[in-house]
Design a protein around this motif. Structure first.
Motif, PDB file in Angstrom:
ATOM      1  N   ALA A 429       0.862  -1.195   0.000  1.00 59.00           N
ATOM      2  CA  ALA A 429       0.000   0.000   0.000  1.00 59.00           C
ATOM      3  C   ALA A 429       0.896   1.242   0.000  1.00 59.00           C
ATOM      4  N   LYS A 430       1.980   1.186   0.759  1.00 60.56           N
ATOM      5  CA  LYS A 430       2.925   2.310   0.807  1.00 60.56           C
ATOM      6  C   LYS A 430       3.618   2.488  -0.546  1.00 60.56           C
ATOM      7  N   ILE A 431       3.980   1.348  -1.150  1.00 65.13           N
ATOM      8  CA  ILE A 431       4.611   1.407  -2.487  1.00 65.13           C
ATOM      9  C   ILE A 431       3.647   2.073  -3.464  1.00 65.13           C
ATOM     10  N   TYR A 432       2.382   1.630  -3.418  1.00 67.53           N
ATOM     11  CA  TYR A 432       1.370   2.151  -4.353  1.00 67.53           C
ATOM     12  C   TYR A 432       1.206   3.668  -4.180  1.00 67.53           C
ATOM     13  N   ASP A 433       1.135   4.082  -2.919  1.00 65.94           N
ATOM     14  CA  ASP A 433       0.933   5.513  -2.653  1.00 65.94           C
ATOM     15  C   ASP A 433       2.045   6.372  -3.250  1.00 65.94           C
TER      16      ASP A 433
END
Ligand code: NAI
Length: 472
Positions: A429-433
């Motif tokens: 999720a952090k990567i996506y953000d």
């Protein structure tokens, strides 16, 4: 032949280091000296930071170093002292001359053998540990016999190594089998038994196979060719899966449940790498050509051709998915080693992929937990080209985490199957953000749960699967 008391290993690399460290670990009554012409490598073996990363290796080395395990640049001294000598030097594919691009370069084996012949002052068992073409032992024997006297006799054995990088220590402690080939003469068989007794310290008798020299040499090439063939077979099927909606994981599982096939080595991927598979198959191809067996040569060569195809296919798919151009786009490459749990980058698929990305003028950000900056720059540089390292550094950013690599990226590409890239370990999720949208993810190792990441918003592309798999 009395029991072996002193072993010398010529070549302190990925094979010589772990193999002989394990012998020292298991045979406290044997002195083991590992020598190399590369002083930096020996210094690293004698330091806190060993020159190779291999789970469990440090414990084994630290337990015996300075007791019955020594690392030295004094090649001649160690040869003279030893009863048994492993030749564990590199045998890369020849770069020039006859057989260039296929045949094994045996210059290092020859030079080590000549050294033994020159400096030995007593009889020795010389063990071919390097992977060599079938009948290399014959050439080694010719060199050694030309220097043998009434007092000095040389026996030659073939003892190929089957360890896999990343699991080397486990493989050495619990080998499926140890293979020892010898000339079927009384002296040959005695030498074979002396080496079998060394392994007998920890390997069950029924796991120590004894054969003639040539079977042993050929078995190593054959085993690697068959292993690589399994990967190329499943990768060939992955292309069919993508075109039909079949799922390569399901196909591999269904095939692997057949006990005649077995489930191992059926994972589709971006292609095999490592210093051995390609080199050893090409070696077999060359051998077949030399033996005037062109159909046999073509059969094995196809395994390598399929591997190259798989890498190119993956790159083409990435470019196509990113709207037919990756110029100036940022591609985050996760993983650079040829597989997980090793820092070895030789023949890594990552090198081919990244060179292709650079060729297409993409900006590439790379993260690998065990490969350092200097190694990556060296691998991506073209030998002999002026300013090549600066050129590489212009296109490539080397990062200290997956998050840093993925920041502002258009696509994340999973190239090495490190556990830390799994979706239960990395915060996707952090990567996506942090990524540009649409955020593309290309899984070249069947590592992540694609439906889960699609729910987060990723556009996920997995080798051997289509998003429509299972739908009508
Ligand atoms: P490597 O390149 O890591 O190590 C070879 C070492 O030999 C180098 O440190 C080099 O400096 C040294 N050397 C070369 N000539 C020498 C000489 N005349 N005297 C003293 N030292 C010398 O190579 P690696 O990976 O250990 O492979 C060695 C052999 O084992 C190859 O034939 C390879 O095909 C085979 N093999 C490799 C496996 C692997 O996973 N890396 C697995 C099984 C076999």
């Amino acid at each position: 032949m009395t029991a072996v008391k002193s072993i010398c290993c010529i070549g302190a690399g990925y094979v010589g280091g772990p193999t002989c460290a394990v012998i020292a670990y298991k045979c406290h009554d044997i002195k083991v000296t590992i020598v190399d012409v590369n002083p930096a490598r020996i210094a690293a073996w004698n330091s806190d930071k060993l020159p190779i990363y291999e789970p469990g290796l440090e414990d084994v080395v630290l337990a015996r170093r300075g007791k019955n395990l020594f690392f030295s640049t004094n090649v001649d001294g160690a040869i003279q002292e030893a009863d048994l000598i492993f030749v564990s030097v590199n045998t890369p594919t020849k770069k020039s001359g006859m057989g260039a691009g296929r045949a094994a370069d045996l210059a290092y084996v020859e030079s080590a053998t000549r050294r033994i012949a020159q400096v030995a002052t007593s009889s020795k068992i010389v063990v071919e540990k390097s992977t060599v073409p079938c009948r290399t032992a014959q050439s080694m024997r010719t060199i050694l016999e030309a220097n043998s006297t009434d007092k000095i006799h040389f026996d030659i054995l073939s003892n190929p190594e089957f360890l896999a990088e990343g699991t080397a220590i486990d493989d050495l402690l619990k080998p499926d089998r140890v293979l020892i080939g010898a000339l079927q003469t009384p002296e040959g068989i005695r030498a074979q038994q002396a080496l079998a007794d060394v392994y007998g310290h920890w390997v069950a008798k029924e796991s120590i196979l004894t054969t003639n020299l040539w079977s042993s040499e050929l078995s190593k090439l054959a085993a690697n060719a068959m292993l690589a063939q399994r990967i190329s077979s499943v990768n060939a099927l992955s292309a069919i899966c993508e075109a039909t909606g079949a799922d390569v994981d399901e196909v591999a599982y269904a095939c692997g449940r057949d006990s005649r096939l077995g489930s191992k080595f059926l994972k589709a991927s971006v292609g095999f790498g490592g210093s051995c598979f390609q080199k050893d198959i090409l070696n077999l191809v060359y051998l077949s050509e030399q033996l005037n067996l062109p159909e046999v040569a073509a059969y094995w060569h196809q395994v390598v051709i399929m591997n190259e195809y798989q890498k190119k296919r993956f790159v083409r798919n990435i470019i196509k998915t990113l709207f037919n151009t990756i110029t100036n786009k940022k591609i985050a490459v996760l993983g650079f080693a040829f597989k997980k749990d090793t820092g070895d980058t030789r023949e890594s698929a990552a090198i081919t992929l990244i060179k292709d990305f650079i060729q297409e003028s993409a900006r590439v950000a790379i993260y690998d937990p065990k490969v350092d900056r200097q190694q990556i720059v060296m691998d991506l540089s073209e030998p002999g080209v002026v300013d090549t390292q600066q050129q590489v550094e212009k296109h490539v950013q080397i990062c200290s985490s997956a998050y840093e690599a993925a920041k502002d990226a258009d696509a994340v590409v999973l190239v090495t199957e490190w556990d830390e890239f799994r979706d239960d370990q990395l915060d996707y999720a952090k990567i996506y953000d942090g990524m540009h949208k649409p955020a593309f993810l290309f899984d070249g190792r069947l590592l992540v749960n694609a439906p889960k990441l699609r729910k987060m918003g990723f556009k996920v592309n997995v080798i051997g699967k289509t998003e429509l798999a299972g739908k009508a």
